[in-house]
Design a protein around this motif. Structure first.
Motif, PDB file in Angstrom:
ATOM      1  N   ARG A 117      28.926  11.103   9.532  1.00 40.83           N
ATOM      2  CA  ARG A 117      29.110  11.756   8.956  1.00 40.83           C
ATOM      3  C   ARG A 117      28.523  12.742   9.468  1.00 40.83           C
ATOM      4  O   ARG A 117      26.949  12.325   9.679  1.00 40.83           O
ATOM      5  N   LEU A 118      28.660  13.551   9.344  1.00 36.81           N
ATOM      6  CA  LEU A 118      27.716  15.068  10.149  1.00 36.81           C
ATOM      7  C   LEU A 118      27.091  15.861   9.361  1.00 36.81           C
ATOM      8  O   LEU A 118      27.774  15.789   8.340  1.00 36.81           O
ATOM      9  N   VAL A 119      26.392  16.278   9.984  1.00 41.00           N
ATOM     10  CA  VAL A 119      25.406  17.139   9.046  1.00 41.00           C
ATOM     11  C   VAL A 119      25.505  18.413   9.450  1.00 41.00           C
ATOM     12  O   VAL A 119      25.936  19.116  10.861  1.00 41.00           O
ATOM     13  N   ARG A 120      25.954  19.482   8.422  1.00 38.54           N
ATOM     14  CA  ARG A 120      26.236  20.958   8.883  1.00 38.54           C
ATOM     15  C   ARG A 120      25.268  21.290   9.529  1.00 38.54           C
ATOM     16  O   ARG A 120      24.252  21.122   9.020  1.00 38.54           O
ATOM     17  N   VAL A 121      25.847  22.367  10.662  1.00 42.02           N
ATOM     18  CA  VAL A 121      24.464  23.192  11.676  1.00 42.02           C
ATOM     19  C   VAL A 121      24.533  24.181  10.593  1.00 42.02           C
ATOM     20  O   VAL A 121      24.954  25.120  10.171  1.00 42.02           O
ATOM     21  N   THR A 122      23.110  24.401  11.044  1.00 43.91           N
ATOM     22  CA  THR A 122      22.816  25.655  10.040  1.00 43.91           C
ATOM     23  C   THR A 122      21.795  26.059  11.345  1.00 43.91           C
ATOM     24  O   THR A 122      20.843  25.441  12.033  1.00 43.91           O
ATOM     25  N   GLU A 123      21.396  27.086  10.707  1.00 46.51           N
ATOM     26  CA  GLU A 123      20.189  28.000  12.324  1.00 46.51           C
ATOM     27  C   GLU A 123      19.625  27.204  11.997  1.00 46.51           C
ATOM     28  O   GLU A 123      18.303  27.298  13.076  1.00 46.51           O
TER      29      GLU A 123
ATOM     30  N   LEU B 152      15.973  11.733   3.957  1.00 42.05           N
ATOM     31  CA  LEU B 152      16.894  12.732   2.829  1.00 42.05           C
ATOM     32  C   LEU B 152      15.926  12.439   1.559  1.00 42.05           C
ATOM     33  O   LEU B 152      15.711  10.885   1.389  1.00 42.05           O
ATOM     34  N   ASP B 153      16.378  13.379   0.947  1.00 40.26           N
ATOM     35  CA  ASP B 153      16.449  13.499  -0.110  1.00 40.26           C
ATOM     36  C   ASP B 153      16.767  12.221  -1.597  1.00 40.26           C
ATOM     37  O   ASP B 153      17.633  11.383  -1.305  1.00 40.26           O
ATOM     38  N   ASP B 154      15.815  11.628  -2.380  1.00 35.00           N
ATOM     39  CA  ASP B 154      16.578  10.291  -3.121  1.00 35.00           C
ATOM     40  C   ASP B 154      17.778  10.602  -3.452  1.00 35.00           C
ATOM     41  O   ASP B 154      18.214   9.673  -3.380  1.00 35.00           O
TER      42      ASP B 154
ATOM     43  N   GLY C 140      22.211  18.342  -0.251  1.00 38.73           N
ATOM     44  CA  GLY C 140      20.565  17.840  -0.101  1.00 38.73           C
ATOM     45  C   GLY C 140      19.843  18.282   0.352  1.00 38.73           C
ATOM     46  O   GLY C 140      19.066  19.771   1.040  1.00 38.73           O
ATOM     47  N   ARG C 141      18.498  17.336   0.918  1.00 38.81           N
ATOM     48  CA  ARG C 141      17.526  17.759   2.114  1.00 38.81           C
ATOM     49  C   ARG C 141      16.677  16.932   3.037  1.00 38.81           C
ATOM     50  O   ARG C 141      16.678  15.900   2.311  1.00 38.81           O
ATOM     51  N   ALA C 142      16.792  16.596   3.460  1.00 40.85           N
ATOM     52  CA  ALA C 142      16.005  16.679   4.457  1.00 40.85           C
ATOM     53  C   ALA C 142      14.090  16.762   3.734  1.00 40.85           C
ATOM     54  O   ALA C 142      13.510  18.131   4.157  1.00 40.85           O
ATOM     55  N   GLU C 143      13.508  15.982   3.694  1.00 38.15           N
ATOM     56  CA  GLU C 143      12.591  15.996   2.897  1.00 38.15           C
ATOM     57  C   GLU C 143      10.964  15.360   4.368  1.00 38.15           C
ATOM     58  O   GLU C 143       9.897  15.426   3.644  1.00 38.15           O
ATOM     59  N   ALA C 144      11.688  14.498   4.631  1.00 42.39           N
ATOM     60  CA  ALA C 144      10.144  13.880   5.646  1.00 42.39           C
ATOM     61  C   ALA C 144      10.723  13.269   7.080  1.00 42.39           C
ATOM     62  O   ALA C 144      11.959  13.415   6.913  1.00 42.39           O
ATOM     63  N   ALA C 145       9.686  13.677   7.848  1.00 41.35           N
ATOM     64  CA  ALA C 145      10.103  12.719   8.904  1.00 41.35           C
ATOM     65  C   ALA C 145       9.420  11.495   9.334  1.00 41.35           C
ATOM     66  O   ALA C 145       8.334  11.557   8.656  1.00 41.35           O
ATOM     67  N   ARG C 146      10.208  10.750  10.637  1.00 47.03           N
ATOM     68  CA  ARG C 146       9.074   9.155  11.023  1.00 47.03           C
ATOM     69  C   ARG C 146       9.513   9.083  12.757  1.00 47.03           C
ATOM     70  O   ARG C 146      10.169   9.471  12.722  1.00 47.03           O
TER      71      ARG C 146
ATOM     72  N   PRO D 240      10.480  21.379   3.794  1.00 42.23           N
ATOM     73  CA  PRO D 240      12.023  20.467   4.243  1.00 42.23           C
ATOM     74  C   PRO D 240      12.868  21.124   4.141  1.00 42.23           C
ATOM     75  O   PRO D 240      12.217  22.569   4.445  1.00 42.23           O
ATOM     76  N   LEU D 241      14.116  20.559   4.441  1.00 33.20           N
ATOM     77  CA  LEU D 241      15.495  21.744   4.670  1.00 33.20           C
ATOM     78  C   LEU D 241      16.634  21.414   3.968  1.00 33.20           C
ATOM     79  O   LEU D 241      17.110  20.369   3.842  1.00 33.20           O
ATOM     80  N   ASP D 242      17.181  22.528   3.794  1.00 30.52           N
ATOM     81  CA  ASP D 242      18.691  21.877   3.016  1.00 30.52           C
ATOM     82  C   ASP D 242      19.106  21.673   3.801  1.00 30.52           C
ATOM     83  O   ASP D 242      19.056  21.915   4.926  1.00 30.52           O
TER      84      ASP D 242
END
Length: 168
Positions: A83-89, A8-10, A146-152, A61-63
């Motif tokens: 906490r659920l993350v809202r599902v988007t296309e 997640l973003d900071d 927020g945003r998903a900005e990176a992956a690991r 990145p993904l909002d």
């Protein structure tokens, strides 16, 4: 068993960590109790029962929105508060493309398209009483945009983290 995770973003990470700390400070199980450097708020995209070559994660990145609390698990092994993350296309497309790139891996069935529930974990192994207390402490109407900005990739067996390449 490696897992692929979105970071997640900071600002969103700070907000989730504040909830972890609130639960810990109330004497409840919390992800804040896990002090390893590798422990940070994330969204797990996939678990593999077999080794993986580090994949590229598409669509970042993904909002996203970290939203309503939910409960996984059972009284026997303890409840997991998330906490659920809202599902988007866009989120589903990212997950689907990643899953396709992992074809041939032995993925945990709950991390496959159609079964995956995007979430951020707040606490594990809660009793029913602790769960009620925890939910009472949370602002259940709160949503974190927020945003998903990176992956690991996290490799549990070797306790190693690998930053993953991303593509828009």
């Amino acid at each position: 068993m490696p897992s692929i995770e979105l970071l997640l973003d900071d600002a969103t990470e700070v907000a989730v960590r504040a909830e972890w700390e609130m639960l810990r400070d109330a004497g409840l199980p919390s992800q804040a109790r896990h002090t390893a450097e590798s422990n940070r708020p994330h969204i797990t995209l996939a678990y593999s029962r077999t080794p993986l070559a580090p994949p590229t994660v598409p669509g970042l990145p993904l909002d996203l929105t970290v939203a309503s609390p939910a409960v996984f698990g059972s009284a026997r092994s303890g409840y997991v508060l998330v906490r659920l993350v809202r599902v988007t296309e866009e989120l589903l497309a990212l997950h689907r493309r990643l899953s396709q790139s992992l074809e041939g891996a032995e993925l945990d069935p709950l991390s496959t398209p159609g079964a995956w529930t995007p979430h951020v974990t707040l606490a594990r192994r809660l009793t029913g009483e602790q769960l009620g207390t925890a939910i009472d402490l949370l602002d259940v109407r709160r949503a974190l945009d927020g945003r998903a900005e990176a992956a690991r990739m996290w490799e549990k067996e070797t306790r190693t983290l690998t930053a993953l390449s991303t593509e828009p």
